[in-house]
Design an enzyme around this catalytic site. Structure first.
Site, PDB file in Angstrom:
ATOM      1  N   ASP A 208       0.857  -1.190   0.000  1.00 27.82           N
ATOM      2  CA  ASP A 208       0.000   0.000   0.000  1.00 27.82           C
ATOM      3  C   ASP A 208       0.890   1.237   0.000  1.00 27.82           C
ATOM      4  O   ASP A 208       1.353   1.681   1.050  1.00 27.82           O
ATOM      5  CB  ASP A 208      -0.918   0.000   1.215  1.00 27.82           C
ATOM      6  CG  ASP A 208      -1.971   1.107   1.128  1.00 27.82           C
ATOM      7  OD1 ASP A 208      -1.764   2.076   0.373  1.00 27.82           O
ATOM      8  OD2 ASP A 208      -3.002   0.994   1.812  1.00 27.82           O
ATOM      9  N   HIS A 213       0.633   8.072   3.725  1.00 23.32           N
ATOM     10  CA  HIS A 213       1.266   7.375   4.840  1.00 23.32           C
ATOM     11  C   HIS A 213       2.787   7.543   4.875  1.00 23.32           C
ATOM     12  O   HIS A 213       3.447   6.956   5.723  1.00 23.32           O
ATOM     13  CB  HIS A 213       0.906   5.896   4.786  1.00 23.32           C
ATOM     14  CG  HIS A 213      -0.565   5.650   4.677  1.00 23.32           C
ATOM     15  ND1 HIS A 213      -1.438   5.919   5.698  1.00 23.32           N
ATOM     16  CD2 HIS A 213      -1.327   5.196   3.646  1.00 23.32           C
ATOM     17  CE1 HIS A 213      -2.678   5.624   5.312  1.00 23.32           C
ATOM     18  NE2 HIS A 213      -2.629   5.183   4.081  1.00 23.32           N
ATOM     19  N   ILE A 228      -0.052   9.480   8.342  1.00 24.66           N
ATOM     20  CA  ILE A 228      -0.815   8.649   9.276  1.00 24.66           C
ATOM     21  C   ILE A 228      -0.592   7.167   8.987  1.00 24.66           C
ATOM     22  O   ILE A 228      -0.090   6.796   7.923  1.00 24.66           O
ATOM     23  CB  ILE A 228      -2.318   8.980   9.210  1.00 24.66           C
ATOM     24  CG1 ILE A 228      -2.882   8.674   7.803  1.00 24.66           C
ATOM     25  CG2 ILE A 228      -2.567  10.431   9.600  1.00 24.66           C
ATOM     26  CD1 ILE A 228      -4.391   8.842   7.701  1.00 24.66           C
ATOM     27  N   GLY A 231      -5.045   2.259   7.898  1.00 29.12           N
ATOM     28  CA  GLY A 231      -6.111   1.670   8.700  1.00 29.12           C
ATOM     29  C   GLY A 231      -5.965   0.157   8.810  1.00 29.12           C
ATOM     30  O   GLY A 231      -6.211  -0.425   9.873  1.00 29.12           O
TER      31      GLY A 231
END
Length: 309
Positions: A208, A213, A228, A231
């Site tokens: 990903d 991120h 961040i 998830g």
């Protein structure tokens, strides 16, 4: 994007046939994923987790965390959620939840065939909700190994209904995934784990590569002070906590998983996962300790009771 809702054609989207995708993974991929979701992060000698990254006690193959299956939709949709008849700004996409069914434990290496279909499409006015189902088969035997259902909120893509009744389509029974209600009583178990400041950079190596991120400028444009955590990385932390605390370290007990993403996590924050046992189901919620904010909730369905319960 401006005017996207007026251009959205649900029938074109519903009739779209997704190409099948072949994918192979190795033990290295499974071990890298395990490290990416914090396995052995606090203790490299962790008796419950060393088996995810090393042939402990002479075992022939490493064990694979069940949430490794959450990577498969990434491989089945290499261009992301790009559908004919649906226009939206990818920067406005929110990953709402992930549901996973596992029909047998994942092997440490495999050649897979992914089949993708549209599981749901809902007009929410200012947004559209898209549910994409990925079924993953063993390429040689044709055996169905697992299923993912990804739910995404596409802000700005709603308002395409042609009548007063909002457009809504689902290809699965509405009660297939029961609602999650967090109990009011004291948790059966609580597990605290600290993500590393570099956690997102490690997790992204599993496939990903969204710059949200990793790129500070992209994160600021999106409204965050810094990049961040994914998830699905937080989901990996939570399910790993349940396997450790409830399943006595046995990942093969996991039958299905639901994760609802509620709030962002910054790499380096401490995650506290609270668990309640209801029959064969473990209800959980994960909060960021310093901010005392719930960031994830859901359930893990088990095949059977464990002796610890």
């Amino acid at each position: 994007m401006a005017g996207a809702s007026s251009k959205t054609d649900p029938q074109l989207l519903l009739s779209h046939k997704f190409p099948e995708a072949a994918f192979a993974y190795t033990e290295r991929d499974a071990a890298l994923y395990a490290l990416g979701v914090g396995a052995c992060g606090r203790d490299p000698l962790d008796a419950d987790e060393l088996k995810y990254v090393y042939h402990e006690n002479g075992q022939q193959f490493i064990k694979v965390l069940p949430t490794f299956a959450a990577l498969f939709p990434l491989q089945s949709l290499p261009d992301g959620l790009c559908f004919p008849g649906l226009q939206y700004d990818p920067q406005l996409l929110l990953h709402g939840q992930q549901y996973i069914e596992l029909y047998k434990p994942l092997s440490s290496s495999a050649h897979l065939q992914h089949k993708v279909s549209l599981a749901g499409l809902h007009d929410k006015g200012k947004a559209a909700v898209v549910e994409v189902e990925t079924k993953s088969f063993d390429q040689a035997s044709g055996e169905l190994l697992c299923m993912n259902r990804l739910t995404a909120y596409l802000r700005g893509a709603g308002g395409f209904s042609k009548s007063s009744q909002p457009f809504s389509y689902s290809n699965y029974p509405p009660n297939q995934v029961r609602a999650v209600k967090i109990p009011k009583d004291k948790p059966f178990s609580v597990f605290e784990d600290c993500s590393q400041p570099s956690q997102a950079l490690l997790y992204r190596l599993s496939g990903d590569y969204n710059p949200l991120h990793s790129d500070p400028m992209i994160a600021k444009i999106a409204g965050f002070s810094r990049p961040i955590l994914h998830g699905l990385c937080t989901l990996g932390f939570a399910v790993r906590a349940i396997i450790k605390c409830i399943c006595r370290g046995d990942p093969d007990l996991v039958k299905s998983i639901l994760g609802k993403f509620l709030l962002h996590v910054y790499p380096g924050e401490t995650l506290v996962t609270e668990m309640w046992v209801e029959g064969s189901r473990v209800i959980y919620q994960t909060r960021v300790k310093a901010r005392n904010r719930i960031v994830l909730s859901g359930f893990v369905e088990l095949h059977r009771w464990t002796s610890s319960l």
